[in-house]
Design a protein around this motif. Structure first.
Motif, PDB file in Angstrom:
ATOM      1  N   GLU A   1      13.530   7.400 -49.384  1.00 21.97           N
ATOM      2  CA  GLU A   1      12.288   7.641 -48.638  1.00 21.97           C
ATOM      3  C   GLU A   1      12.409   7.444 -47.134  1.00 21.97           C
ATOM      4  O   GLU A   1      11.534   7.859 -46.390  1.00 21.97           O
ATOM      5  N   ASN A   2      13.480   6.781 -46.706  1.00 22.63           N
ATOM      6  CA  ASN A   2      13.645   6.594 -45.267  1.00 22.63           C
ATOM      7  C   ASN A   2      14.556   7.645 -44.642  1.00 22.63           C
ATOM      8  O   ASN A   2      14.906   7.549 -43.473  1.00 22.63           O
ATOM      9  N   LEU A   3      14.914   8.659 -45.410  1.00 18.13           N
ATOM     10  CA  LEU A   3      15.735   9.738 -44.859  1.00 18.13           C
ATOM     11  C   LEU A   3      14.977  10.490 -43.770  1.00 18.13           C
ATOM     12  O   LEU A   3      13.739  10.519 -43.762  1.00 18.13           O
ATOM     13  N   ASN A   4      15.715  11.111 -42.882  1.00 16.27           N
ATOM     14  CA  ASN A   4      15.073  11.984 -41.897  1.00 16.27           C
ATOM     15  C   ASN A   4      14.441  13.171 -42.619  1.00 16.27           C
ATOM     16  O   ASN A   4      15.079  13.792 -43.470  1.00 16.27           O
ATOM     17  N   GLY A   5      13.216  13.478 -42.259  1.00 16.92           N
ATOM     18  CA  GLY A   5      12.523  14.580 -42.916  1.00 16.92           C
ATOM     19  C   GLY A   5      11.482  14.094 -43.906  1.00 16.92           C
ATOM     20  O   GLY A   5      10.742  14.890 -44.468  1.00 16.92           O
ATOM     21  N   VAL A   6      11.393  12.771 -44.115  1.00 16.78           N
ATOM     22  CA  VAL A   6      10.335  12.241 -44.981  1.00 16.78           C
ATOM     23  C   VAL A   6       9.228  11.672 -44.099  1.00 16.78           C
ATOM     24  O   VAL A   6       9.483  10.828 -43.242  1.00 16.78           O
ATOM     25  N   TYR A   7       8.029  12.150 -44.318  1.00 14.95           N
ATOM     26  CA  TYR A   7       6.867  11.695 -43.562  1.00 14.95           C
ATOM     27  C   TYR A   7       5.843  11.068 -44.487  1.00 14.95           C
ATOM     28  O   TYR A   7       5.711  11.486 -45.634  1.00 14.95           O
TER      29      TYR A   7
ATOM     30  N   ILE B   1       7.251  17.871 -34.220  1.00 17.39           N
ATOM     31  CA  ILE B   1       7.076  17.682 -35.659  1.00 17.39           C
ATOM     32  C   ILE B   1       8.119  18.569 -36.334  1.00 17.39           C
ATOM     33  O   ILE B   1       8.483  19.621 -35.812  1.00 17.39           O
ATOM     34  N   ARG B   2       8.616  18.102 -37.484  1.00 14.90           N
ATOM     35  CA  ARG B   2       9.647  18.851 -38.208  1.00 14.90           C
ATOM     36  C   ARG B   2       9.031  19.417 -39.467  1.00 14.90           C
ATOM     37  O   ARG B   2       8.465  18.670 -40.256  1.00 14.90           O
ATOM     38  N   VAL B   3       9.135  20.715 -39.661  1.00 13.59           N
ATOM     39  CA  VAL B   3       8.645  21.268 -40.912  1.00 13.59           C
ATOM     40  C   VAL B   3       9.750  21.869 -41.750  1.00 13.59           C
ATOM     41  O   VAL B   3       9.766  21.736 -42.957  1.00 13.59           O
TER      42      VAL B   3
ATOM     43  N   ASN C   1      14.089  -0.296 -31.806  1.00 14.01           N
ATOM     44  CA  ASN C   1      13.353   0.730 -31.070  1.00 14.01           C
ATOM     45  C   ASN C   1      13.351   2.077 -31.775  1.00 14.01           C
ATOM     46  O   ASN C   1      13.856   3.055 -31.253  1.00 14.01           O
ATOM     47  N   PRO C   2      12.796   2.136 -32.987  1.00 14.12           N
ATOM     48  CA  PRO C   2      12.689   3.440 -33.649  1.00 14.12           C
ATOM     49  C   PRO C   2      11.630   4.301 -32.963  1.00 14.12           C
ATOM     50  O   PRO C   2      10.877   3.805 -32.122  1.00 14.12           O
ATOM     51  N   VAL C   3      11.577   5.564 -33.333  1.00  9.88           N
ATOM     52  CA  VAL C   3      10.533   6.451 -32.817  1.00  9.88           C
ATOM     53  C   VAL C   3       9.175   5.946 -33.340  1.00  9.88           C
ATOM     54  O   VAL C   3       9.052   5.578 -34.501  1.00  9.88           O
TER      55      VAL C   3
ATOM     56  N   LEU D   1      18.935   3.195 -38.716  1.00 12.34           N
ATOM     57  CA  LEU D   1      18.117   3.240 -37.494  1.00 12.34           C
ATOM     58  C   LEU D   1      18.636   4.344 -36.563  1.00 12.34           C
ATOM     59  O   LEU D   1      17.858   5.133 -36.026  1.00 12.34           O
ATOM     60  N   ARG D   2      19.948   4.397 -36.380  1.00  9.48           N
ATOM     61  CA  ARG D   2      20.552   5.430 -35.542  1.00  9.48           C
ATOM     62  C   ARG D   2      20.146   6.822 -36.032  1.00  9.48           C
ATOM     63  O   ARG D   2      19.763   7.690 -35.262  1.00  9.48           O
ATOM     64  N   THR D   3      20.256   7.000 -37.343  1.00 11.95           N
ATOM     65  CA  THR D   3      19.942   8.311 -37.912  1.00 11.95           C
ATOM     66  C   THR D   3      18.485   8.669 -37.634  1.00 11.95           C
ATOM     67  O   THR D   3      18.177   9.769 -37.185  1.00 11.95           O
ATOM     68  N   ARG D   4      17.596   7.713 -37.903  1.00 19.91           N
ATOM     69  CA  ARG D   4      16.177   8.017 -37.710  1.00 19.91           C
ATOM     70  C   ARG D   4      15.845   8.273 -36.239  1.00 19.91           C
ATOM     71  O   ARG D   4      15.000   9.106 -35.929  1.00 19.91           O
ATOM     72  N   GLN D   5      16.506   7.555 -35.335  1.00 25.84           N
ATOM     73  CA  GLN D   5      16.241   7.802 -33.912  1.00 25.84           C
ATOM     74  C   GLN D   5      16.591   9.238 -33.523  1.00 25.84           C
ATOM     75  O   GLN D   5      16.036   9.775 -32.571  1.00 25.84           O
ATOM     76  N   GLY D   6      17.527   9.826 -34.270  1.00 25.04           N
ATOM     77  CA  GLY D   6      17.967  11.174 -33.906  1.00 25.04           C
ATOM     78  C   GLY D   6      17.148  12.280 -34.544  1.00 25.04           C
ATOM     79  O   GLY D   6      17.473  13.453 -34.430  1.00 25.04           O
ATOM     80  N   MET D   7      16.046  11.910 -35.198  1.00 23.74           N
ATOM     81  CA  MET D   7      15.293  12.890 -35.986  1.00 23.74           C
ATOM     82  C   MET D   7      14.845  14.105 -35.174  1.00 23.74           C
ATOM     83  O   MET D   7      14.773  15.217 -35.675  1.00 23.74           O
ATOM     84  N   TYR D   8      14.531  13.882 -33.915  1.00 17.02           N
ATOM     85  CA  TYR D   8      14.004  14.999 -33.116  1.00 17.02           C
ATOM     86  C   TYR D   8      14.954  15.408 -32.006  1.00 17.02           C
ATOM     87  O   TYR D   8      14.551  16.039 -31.043  1.00 17.02           O
TER      88      TYR D   8
END
Ligand SMILES: Cc1cc2nc3c(=O)[nH]c(=O)nc-3n(C[C@H](O)[C@H](O)[C@H](O)COP(=O)(O)OP(=O)(O)OC[C@H]3O[C@@H](n4cnc5c(N)ncnc54)[C@H](O)[C@@H]3O)c2cc1C
Ligand SMILES: Cc1cc2nc3c(=O)[nH]c(=O)nc-3n(C[C@H](O)[C@H](O)[C@H](O)COP(=O)(O)OP(=O)(O)OC[C@H]3O[C@@H](n4cnc5c(N)ncnc54)[C@H](O)[C@@H]3O)c2cc1C
Ligand code: SF4
Ligand code: SF4
Ligand code: FES
Lengths: 466, 282
Positions: free
Chosen positions: A250-256, A280-282, B213-215, B254-261
């Protein structure tokens, strides 16, 4: 006399293939002729069953009669005796489970379109842009602090101001409105035209709104009462804490959370990125988990943001979908793919930490449980992957603890909701009242507004006797 | 509206702003942050309160212009205002008397958030040893301020242009070697730096606090965008933090999530530069 139609007058709407790609309001509203014709369907029952279903008891046959007589000002005045936000409730009330469910016509055909008529009357008044009379406060007017500018707080503040109290609303975000501003999308509830208008009318009346003010951090409730000079406090902080499923990935990138997804879009206007700075990512394929109004809103928002395929993943069946029927139908017409009786067990990621699929297990419905709903059971060995690049969790919200945890003497129940008298909103702390989602858990706009009004009456009583 | 009373470029691309915000100044404690939004169209971004003056009613922000939103803020001039400022947010640092020896490590811009913690630790009577790391001498910030609140201050630079050549962990290692009895470590800076400090102190069982410092979006626990993995739990950095036990934090996540955008932010920056006339294809 002409035989009355068994059906409601249809709501003019944007065509599904058009509206699926814009954020303009879907339902366009009745014009005068349609409204009058719809009002003529009402039988003006001696004992109007419909009123039973309205949580704030609007005098429905009376306001409809006024529409029939083309006394539109009279109609809205009648509604406003009981409701503070008719343009909003007329749009978002789950009418089919409330007023319209009890309308006698619902037995033979379709109920009178009470919500649509309410919206018509309210919109017509708003369009006239009548100036609001500012309130003249007495020198020694007492001060009330309202925490949270959602429907509960706005209704409470409005009623208190009209009774002559000086009211200040403290709102955590940079915009007032609560879920009306950050949650419910533009295409169901226009922000500039409706929500902002209601709020600026309150301000014109003399209610002060302090934005960017997180109570519990900036001031505690005790500080508001002891140092800032407020004689009473109303807490209407809503159900803003997002729930996650607590499944792997659930903490993967792309989960909101739905809250984040909708806030980025509605409040921060991410649909106009990069003109507006919030991204925002869709992606191409989106799975929205849940079956309520929030899930429908998130799914339809994803579509409008350009997703090619949007799934609703819900663990129960069609009949159990808690969302308003109308919204389910709207979603289907727009092409949302409903995957019912499926429960996510894991979000699957790629080697870079991004979502690549949602793993679900098939469910079947068992015997009805205590609540009468048939509870779903997993079909062993039926797991399968839906390939998606975005997952939105819309499985409910809990109460935010910031205010409760900094307010000694104000009790909460084991779920974290504030304990308050259902009739008065009085909490266990003298002078502090509460109402709306923070007390009941996630509910509806009209219930929150009603709670705000009841608390305003109780605060008036309390301060008169103090 | 919140007025910018002072603005100074501390080192290339790093700015210090003193802002008129009496309500926030009155309540802020070390370790807390604010969220600001420059104008109607801009993003909400979190920045640590690097200093506050309750009497003057001001707060100080120190930030690095790394992308569209921080560049937009950096373009604001003295006397101009920013639209929204909400705070204080997050939990304050646990400052107390009698902790003993506290090592405060600031890497790069991380010196700014560690400064109020070092000062408060010192005021509470603890022994404060500060380690300030920078890539190179000319980008070192706040040296005088840090020296003023520390019993001992050690500077490290990656290229050896000033102080010890090496990383903050090099200096920390030297402290340990010389037998300094350390009771708590604060490490604030880039994720890689916090991770390497935590990796260094874990085998020594030195309690280590990091500030994540996450987004973020709202900063009140409403969106869950700031979630971080701490041990077996998912925490919301804005309300449960931003400080956590460095030995439990999953820094890679944390690194991965910071790079989300990351790619979208690059687009935003291009758009922003076009608008202010720096871009070519506007
Ligand atoms: C996406 C979505 C769709 C929905 N659709 C419908 C619908 O179609 N029909 C319907 O009837 N209902 C719907 N609901 C439910 C409805 O919106 C809520 O029941 C209603 O808004 C609750 O009102 P409230 O005033 O209690 O709280 P909220 O609307 O949640 O407002 C609370 C306010 O308090 C502020 N706040 C919180 N903590 C603090 C603090 N510490 N200090 C200061 N301010 C604070 C928040 O920022 C927020 O502005 C929907 C909800 C969502 C999320
Ligand atoms: C609690 C908290 C306190 C903070 N305090 C400070 C501070 O005192 N001074 C300061 O300069 N910055 C601070 N930050 C980081 C700051 O919020 C980000 O630098 C800012 O949001 C970047 O926005 P941007 O649009 O300018 O850059 P973006 O275009 O969003 O990003 C540019 C680059 O920075 C990276 N980045 C984006 N967000 C962050 C982030 N949150 N942390 C680290 N890297 C990021 C991106 O991956 C990208 O490589 C803090 C963050 C948090 C959560
Ligand atoms: S407020 Fe809602 S329930 Fe009441 S009459 Fe209007 S639409 Fe029906
Ligand atoms: S129950 Fe239906 S028909 Fe009767 S008064 Fe109410 S709206 Fe009119
Ligand atoms: S920033 Fe939204 S919950 Fe932390």
């Amino acid at each position: 006399m002409m035989a009355l139609s068994l059906k409601k007058h249809p709501m003019p709407e944007q065509a599904p293939e058009v509206r699926a790609h814009n954020f303009e309001e879907v339902a366009l509203g009745y014009d005068e002729e349609t409204a009058v014709a719809e009002a003529e369907r009402c039988l003006h029952c001696k004992i109007p069953q419909c009123r039973k279903g309205c949580p704030v008891g609007i005098d429905i046959p009376e306001f409809i009669a006024k529409i029939k007589e083309r006394d539109f000002d009279g109609a809205i005045a009648k509604i406003k005796e009981s409701s503070s936000l008719p343009a909003i409730c007329g749009r978002v009330c789950p009418q089919e489970n409330q007023c319209e469910k009890y309308c006698v016509l619902a037995n033979k055909g379709e109920a009178v379109a009470i919500g649509r008529l309410e919206r018509f009357a309210a919109d017509r008044e708003m369009a006239q842009n009548r100036p609001v009379e500012p309130i003249h406060y007495a020198e020694d007017a007492k001060k009330v602090a309202v925490i949270g500018a959602g429907p509960a707080g706005l209704a409470c503040a409005g009623d208190l101001a009209r009774k002559g109290y000086r009211v200040t609303i403290f709102e955590a975000l940079h915009t007032a409105g609560g879920v009306l501003s950050y949650g419910i999308p533009e295409f169901r509830l226009p922000k500039e035209k409706i929500v902002k208008k209601e709020i600026s009318n309150l301000e014109a009346m003399g209610v002060k709104i302090e934005l960017d003010s997180v109570i519990g951090q900036l001031y505690t409730v005790d500080e508001l009462m002891q140092e800032e000079g407020f004689d009473a406090v109303f807490v209407g902080t809503g159900a803003g804490l997002p729930r996650f499923m607590e499944i792997p990935g659930e903490n993967l990138n792309g989960v909101y959370s739905a809250n984040e997804f909708l806030t980025r879009c509605n409040l921060m206007k991410a649909y106009q990125f990069p003109k507006y700075g919030t991204p925002i990512r869709v992606g191409k394929k989106v799975a929205v988990v849940g079956g309520g109004n929030v899930a429908m809103d998130a799914a339809r928002t994803a579509l409008r943001l350009g997703a090619e395929h949007v799934y609703i993943v819900y663990r129960r069946g069609e009949e159990e979908l808690p969302a308003r029927r109308e919204e389910v139908l709207h979603a289907k017409a727009e092409g949302i793919d409903f995957r019912l009786l499926n429960n996510p067990v894991e979000v699957v990621g790629d080697d870079k930490g991004w979502v690549k699929a949602i793993r679900c297990i098939k469910m079947e419905l068992g015997e009805p449980d205590a609540s009468g709903r048939r509870s779903p059971k997993a079909v062993e060995g039926s797991e399968f992957d839906l390939e998606v690049d975005t997952v939105v969790m819309a499985i409910g919200q809990g109460p935010n603890p910031i205010v409760a945890s900094t307010t000694p003497g104000m009790e909460t129940n084991k779920r974290g909701n504030i304990v308050a008298d259902p009739e008065t909103g009085a909490t266990t702390k003298p002078g502090v009242f509460a109402g709306g989602d923070i007390v009941t858990g996630a509910a509806t706009v009209i219930l929150a507004m009603g709670a705000g009004k009841k608390a305003a009456a109780a605060i008036d009583e309390y301060l008169k006797n103090k | 509206m919140f007025k910018i009373l002072e603005k100074k470029e501390l080192s290339p691309g790093v700015f210090r702003m003193v802002i008129d915000a009496p309500r926030i100044a009155k309540k802020t404690q070390p370790g807390q942050f604010i969220i600001e939004r420059v104008d109607e169209e801009s993003e909400r971004i979190p920045l640590t309160v690097a200093d506050f003056d309750r009497e003057k009613g001001t707060i100080t922000l120190i930030f690095q212009a790394v992308g569209a939103s921080t560049e937009l803020l950096a373009e604001k001039k003295e006397g101009e205002s920013i639209l929204n400022l909400v705070g204080p947010l997050g939990k304050p640092s646990e400052v107390a008397e009698g902790i003993g020896t506290v090592v405060c490590i600031g890497g790069g811009i991380g010196v700014a958030p560690v400064y109020p913690i070092a000062r408060a630790m010192k005021e509470a009577g603890n022994k404060v040893i500060s380690i300030m790391g920078a890539r190179s001498k000319e980008i070192l910030i706040m040296e005088d301020e840090m020296r003023a609140v520390s019993d001992e201050t050690i500077v490290t630079t990656d290229d050896g242009t000033y102080g010890i050549k090496g990383f903050v962990t090099t200096a920390l290692g030297q402290l340990v070697e010389r037998g300094e009895k350390i009771d708590r470590v604060y490490a604030i800076g880039p994720v890689v730096m916090m991770k390497s400090v935590a990796d260094a102190t874990r085998p020594l069982a030195l309690p280590t606090v990091v500030s994540l410092n996450p987004v973020m979006v709202d900063g009140t626990g409403m969106c869950g965008g700031c979630r971080v993995q701490v041990g077996t739990e998912t925490k919301f950095a804005c309300v449960d933090g931003p400080e956590f036990d460095g030995h439990l934090v999953d820094f890679n996540a944390l690194r991965t999530r910071q790079g989300m955008y990351r790619d979208m932010e690059a687009e935003a920056e291009k758009e922003h530069k076009c608008r202010i006339g720096l871009g070519r294809d506007s």
